[in-house]
Design a protein around this motif. Sequence first.
Motif, mmCIF file in Angstrom:
data_model
loop_
_atom_site.group_PDB
_atom_site.id
_atom_site.type_symbol
_atom_site.label_atom_id
_atom_site.label_comp_id
_atom_site.label_asym_id
_atom_site.label_seq_id
_atom_site.Cartn_x
_atom_site.Cartn_y
_atom_site.Cartn_z
ATOM 1 N N ARG A 160 0.837 -1.212 0.000
ATOM 2 C CA ARG A 160 0.000 0.000 0.000
ATOM 3 C C ARG A 160 0.864 1.252 0.000
ATOM 4 O O ARG A 160 0.631 2.180 -0.759
ATOM 5 C CB ARG A 160 -0.914 0.008 1.233
ATOM 6 C CG ARG A 160 -2.216 -0.745 1.029
ATOM 7 C CD ARG A 160 -3.300 -0.262 1.981
ATOM 8 N NE ARG A 160 -2.912 -0.280 3.370
ATOM 9 C CZ ARG A 160 -3.018 -1.345 4.176
ATOM 10 N NH1 ARG A 160 -3.503 -2.486 3.707
ATOM 11 N NH2 ARG A 160 -2.651 -1.290 5.431
ATOM 12 N N GLY A 163 2.517 1.782 -3.393
ATOM 13 C CA GLY A 163 1.496 2.201 -4.342
ATOM 14 C C GLY A 163 1.180 3.674 -4.189
ATOM 15 O O GLY A 163 1.083 4.414 -5.162
ATOM 16 N N ARG A 164 1.044 4.099 -2.928
ATOM 17 C CA ARG A 164 0.730 5.479 -2.622
ATOM 18 C C ARG A 164 1.848 6.416 -3.108
ATOM 19 O O ARG A 164 1.595 7.452 -3.686
ATOM 20 C CB ARG A 164 0.552 5.633 -1.117
ATOM 21 C CG ARG A 164 -0.315 6.812 -0.726
ATOM 22 C CD ARG A 164 -0.616 6.785 0.749
ATOM 23 N NE ARG A 164 0.604 6.938 1.525
ATOM 24 C CZ ARG A 164 0.713 6.619 2.822
ATOM 25 N NH1 ARG A 164 -0.306 6.082 3.465
ATOM 26 N NH2 ARG A 164 1.839 6.797 3.477
ATOM 27 N N ASN A 165 3.094 5.995 -2.880
ATOM 28 C CA ASN A 165 4.239 6.830 -3.291
ATOM 29 C C ASN A 165 4.310 6.976 -4.808
ATOM 30 O O ASN A 165 4.677 8.030 -5.311
ATOM 31 C CB ASN A 165 5.545 6.242 -2.769
ATOM 32 C CG ASN A 165 5.650 6.405 -1.272
ATOM 33 O OD1 ASN A 165 4.850 7.133 -0.665
ATOM 34 N ND2 ASN A 165 6.615 5.746 -0.667
ATOM 35 N N LYS A 166 3.958 5.900 -5.518
ATOM 36 C CA LYS A 166 4.000 5.947 -6.982
ATOM 37 C C LYS A 166 3.005 6.971 -7.496
ATOM 38 O O LYS A 166 3.307 7.768 -8.381
ATOM 39 C CB LYS A 166 3.661 4.567 -7.560
ATOM 40 C CG LYS A 166 4.912 3.727 -7.834
ATOM 41 C CD LYS A 166 4.528 2.448 -8.520
ATOM 42 C CE LYS A 166 5.686 1.454 -8.458
ATOM 43 N NZ LYS A 166 5.200 0.084 -8.487
ATOM 44 N N LYS A 167 1.805 6.970 -6.894
ATOM 45 C CA LYS A 167 0.764 7.911 -7.314
ATOM 46 C C LYS A 167 1.191 9.353 -7.052
ATOM 47 O O LYS A 167 0.884 10.243 -7.811
ATOM 48 C CB LYS A 167 -0.541 7.618 -6.554
ATOM 49 C CG LYS A 167 -1.444 6.668 -7.317
ATOM 50 C CD LYS A 167 -2.691 6.350 -6.520
ATOM 51 C CE LYS A 167 -3.088 4.902 -6.664
ATOM 52 N NZ LYS A 167 -3.936 4.456 -5.562
ATOM 53 N N ALA A 168 1.909 9.543 -5.949
ATOM 54 C CA ALA A 168 2.298 10.893 -5.542
ATOM 55 C C ALA A 168 3.307 11.516 -6.512
ATOM 56 O O ALA A 168 3.418 12.724 -6.597
ATOM 57 C CB ALA A 168 2.873 10.872 -4.132
ATOM 58 N N ARG A 169 4.017 10.654 -7.239
ATOM 59 C CA ARG A 169 5.086 11.170 -8.085
ATOM 60 C C ARG A 169 4.614 11.755 -9.409
ATOM 61 O O ARG A 169 3.568 11.480 -9.885
ATOM 62 C CB ARG A 169 6.096 10.035 -8.387
ATOM 63 C CG ARG A 169 7.392 10.321 -7.653
ATOM 64 C CD ARG A 169 8.367 9.185 -7.877
ATOM 65 N NE ARG A 169 8.746 8.573 -6.586
ATOM 66 C CZ ARG A 169 8.958 7.278 -6.411
ATOM 67 N NH1 ARG A 169 8.804 6.438 -7.372
ATOM 68 N NH2 ARG A 169 9.337 6.816 -5.242
#
Length: 169
Positions: A160, A163-169
């Motif tokens: 999770r 996944g969250r970090n990928k979206k933030a980028r």
Amino acid sequence: MELSKKRRRRLQSVVDQDYGYRQYEDRDVYVFDQGGKLGCGVFAARQFLPGELVFEIKGQLIPAAQYDGSTYAMAFEDNWFLEPTIPGAFINHSCSPNCDLIQITETSNGLIATCNIEPGSELCFDYQWEAQDWIPRCKCGSKNCRGWVVAESEVKKMKRLVGRNKKAR
Ligand SMILES: [Zn+2]
């Protein structure tokens, strides 16, 4: 306890400096630098039988409230970290380890063999870290590798987080 990446890195560089002297060898174990991303590890200098104490991991005990710990630090009792000296500092994580950590004195852990260990084998234990942003990918290469250096129960949370970090980028 949550740790910022920046603070982790800074602490790590301090500890790396302190541990600049990476040579260690005795009758039981030796430190060997495998180079590249693998880095230093601790290897068996002789055979160990299941249940045998490989060596005592000593170091400095630090109250968790005052210190976040380097990536070498081991959780110790309730609110303490054990910042291990060499060779303890260089024991790598594995998702299928050949050793386990057991507290053997009021101030030290023991590295205990959990299976038959042949001379020349790398010694490792399961760090069982909590999922956090800075947790590295696991390179243990075992069949049941969890992908990150986290406890089995933390894998979902780790996925999770990533996944969250990928979206933030
Ligand atoms: Zn692994």
